[in-house]
Design an enzyme around this catalytic site. Structure first.
Site, PDB file in Angstrom:
ATOM      1  N   ARG A   1       0.847  -1.198   0.000  1.00 44.64           N
ATOM      2  CA  ARG A   1       0.000   0.000   0.000  1.00 44.64           C
ATOM      3  C   ARG A   1       0.878   1.242   0.000  1.00 44.64           C
ATOM      4  O   ARG A   1       0.586   2.240  -0.660  1.00 44.64           O
ATOM      5  CB  ARG A   1      -0.928   0.042   1.226  1.00 44.64           C
ATOM      6  CG  ARG A   1      -1.902   1.239   1.159  1.00 44.64           C
ATOM      7  CD  ARG A   1      -2.654   1.468   2.461  1.00 44.64           C
ATOM      8  NE  ARG A   1      -1.772   1.921   3.526  1.00 44.64           N
ATOM      9  CZ  ARG A   1      -1.471   1.237   4.611  1.00 44.64           C
ATOM     10  NH1 ARG A   1      -1.961   0.017   4.802  1.00 44.64           N
ATOM     11  NH2 ARG A   1      -0.646   1.716   5.519  1.00 44.64           N
TER      12      ARG A   1
ATOM     13  N   TYR B   1     -16.860  17.471 -15.484  1.00 44.93           N
ATOM     14  CA  TYR B   1     -17.210  16.052 -15.637  1.00 44.93           C
ATOM     15  C   TYR B   1     -18.217  15.665 -14.558  1.00 44.93           C
ATOM     16  O   TYR B   1     -18.099  16.054 -13.391  1.00 44.93           O
ATOM     17  CB  TYR B   1     -15.935  15.220 -15.534  1.00 44.93           C
ATOM     18  CG  TYR B   1     -16.153  13.751 -15.264  1.00 44.93           C
ATOM     19  CD1 TYR B   1     -16.962  12.985 -16.099  1.00 44.93           C
ATOM     20  CD2 TYR B   1     -15.553  13.126 -14.182  1.00 44.93           C
ATOM     21  CE1 TYR B   1     -17.170  11.641 -15.855  1.00 44.93           C
ATOM     22  CE2 TYR B   1     -15.740  11.778 -13.932  1.00 44.93           C
ATOM     23  CZ  TYR B   1     -16.556  11.038 -14.771  1.00 44.93           C
ATOM     24  OH  TYR B   1     -16.765   9.711 -14.517  1.00 44.93           O
TER      25      TYR B   1
ATOM     26  N   LYS C   1      -8.119   6.584 -19.273  1.00 48.97           N
ATOM     27  CA  LYS C   1      -8.441   7.124 -20.587  1.00 48.97           C
ATOM     28  C   LYS C   1      -7.232   7.061 -21.525  1.00 48.97           C
ATOM     29  O   LYS C   1      -6.748   5.989 -21.818  1.00 48.97           O
ATOM     30  CB  LYS C   1      -8.987   8.543 -20.420  1.00 48.97           C
ATOM     31  CG  LYS C   1     -10.064   8.681 -19.326  1.00 48.97           C
ATOM     32  CD  LYS C   1     -11.240   7.751 -19.506  1.00 48.97           C
ATOM     33  CE  LYS C   1     -12.443   8.090 -18.652  1.00 48.97           C
ATOM     34  NZ  LYS C   1     -12.267   8.016 -17.197  1.00 48.97           N
TER      35      LYS C   1
ATOM     36  N   ASP D   1      -7.197  19.154 -14.486  1.00 51.82           N
ATOM     37  CA  ASP D   1      -7.505  17.817 -14.984  1.00 51.82           C
ATOM     38  C   ASP D   1      -7.082  17.784 -16.456  1.00 51.82           C
ATOM     39  O   ASP D   1      -7.703  18.419 -17.305  1.00 51.82           O
ATOM     40  CB  ASP D   1      -9.000  17.549 -14.837  1.00 51.82           C
ATOM     41  CG  ASP D   1      -9.394  16.140 -15.244  1.00 51.82           C
ATOM     42  OD1 ASP D   1      -8.659  15.522 -16.048  1.00 51.82           O
ATOM     43  OD2 ASP D   1     -10.451  15.655 -14.798  1.00 51.82           O
TER      44      ASP D   1
END
Length: 387
Positions: free
Chosen positions: A53, A106, A203, A178
């Site tokens: 982690r 978004y 993406k 972004d």
């Protein structure tokens, strides 16, 4: 790689953080599918690894590469783009703070602010980020972040990153960009004054519709440490196989983006001439209000195209009539996708100031043969025109 040599984008995408494995000579970083690591005595960590982690060698390779291709000093990989956004907000904001977001953000980002962050105590206001004066007017004493998407999803609005960086500095706030739609290949927000870059690596960076991920990149070492602390404390990290898939995608990002851009330009040419289409939204069009800004800060205009059909019925019919353009959410993969934002990706913004037009269609133009894509669209537009 030689740190004293300036390397081009494609070289960084293929080599940054990805030296051959010292044990075997493997030219691709291995998938370290492991949770814990043997320590050579108490506190004797091999390479700084103790628990995956906190750090994992495959994820480290991805994070180094992300930082290099964005021109930052620290990259952090997450389980999704929204996990990256949530970690960023928790690291940089406190209840009572204020954030300015895009007026056409978004839908998932809007939902995060409206349904998660606002009940926690974080205030936010949408603003038209293409209007610098309007953004300046929206600033409050408690504003901590100006949150930018450029181009925006799904209306393809463009914001002047350098100008908004000035607004943020004057306000004592941070500029977060972004960069998902543009990708690091087409746009480098940190070089234009941004403090943090956000990506849904699902993406264009991943590029093959086979992995979900997110990223934060910053040019500030101190800010990078704050974000890394919260990444470890909150735990929404990228797994090793997801990191490996994302790294594989990055290697071809430059060549893919060139094809996405050229195919999108061909699609736009068709749409602007088609009698069934009411309006085309694409930063590459000279009539687009953000065209000059996009030409200044982007290497190309991207593979995302939106258009309006004049009625919701016609928009839905187009979305349901294509064969090569697959009806589906997400974007940035090698295959072309089509969707109706009002009913799909942006349904969470329905009834809000960020509600998208009902007649809007969004395309993620892939890297197939352009002529095949044009025939598919022309056939679907013709079907939509039949009453």
């Amino acid at each position: 790689m030689d740190k004293d040599v300036h390397h081009g984008f494609d070289t960084l995408a293929i080599h940054a953080g990805q030296e051959p494995d010292p044990a075997t000579g493997a030219v691709v970083p291995p998938i370290y599918q492991v949770s814990t690591y043997k320590q050579d005595g108490i506190g004797g960590l091999r390479g700084g690894y103790e628990y995956s982690r906190s750090a994992n060698p495959t994820r480290t390779a991805l994070e180094v590469c992300l930082a290099e291709i964005e021109g930052g000093v620290r990259g952090l990989a997450f389980a999704s783009g929204l996990a990256a956004e949530d970690t960023l907000l928790r690291a940089l904001c406190r209840p009572g703070d204020h954030v300015i977001i895009p007026g056409d953000a978004y839908g998932g980002t809007y939902r995060l602010f409206a349904k998660v962050a606002e009940p926690w105590g974080l205030a936010f206001d949408p603003a038209p980020l293409g209007d610098v004066a309007a953004v300046r007017a929206a600033v409050r004493p408690e504003t901590k972040i100006i949150w930018v998407e450029t181009p925006t999803n799904p209306l393809l609005g463009v914001a002047d990153i350098a100008a908004l960086a000035g607004v943020a500095r004057d306000a004592g706030a941070l500029l977060v960009v972004d960069n998902t739609f543009a990708s690091p290949y087409l746009q480098r927000p940190l070089a234009l004054g941004a403090d943090v870059v956000v990506h849904s690596t699902t993406k264009y960076i991943g590029g093959h519709s086979d992995v979900v991920g997110g990223a934060l990149i910053t040019s500030s070492a101190e800010l990078g440490e704050r974000l890394a602390f919260h990444q470890n404390s909150m735990g929404a990290v990228a797994g090793p196989f997801d990191a490996w898939l994302t790294l594989r995608g990055i290697k071809t990002l430059g060549v893919r983006m060139d094809r996405h851009c050229s195919n999108a330009a061909a699609v736009v040419k068709l749409l602007t001439r088609h009698e069934a289409v009411r309006e085309v939204l694409y930063p590459g069009l000279p009539a687009h209000p953000g065209h000059e800004t996009a030409a200044k800060q982007m290497k190309g205009f991207g593979g995302m195209v939106s258009f309006r059909m004049g009625s919701e019925e016609a928009a839905v019919r187009v979305c349901e009539s294509t064969k090569l353009f697959t009806l589906g959410e997400s974007l940035g993969g090698v295959e072309s996708l089509i969707e109706h934002p009002g009913r799909m990706t942006h349904a969470s913004a329905a009834g809000s100031p960020l509600e998208v037009p009902a007649d809007l269609v969004r395309l993620s133009v892939g890297i197939e043969d352009a002529d095949d894509l044009l025939r598919d669209l022309e056939r679907a537009l013709g079907a939509a025109a039949i009453v």
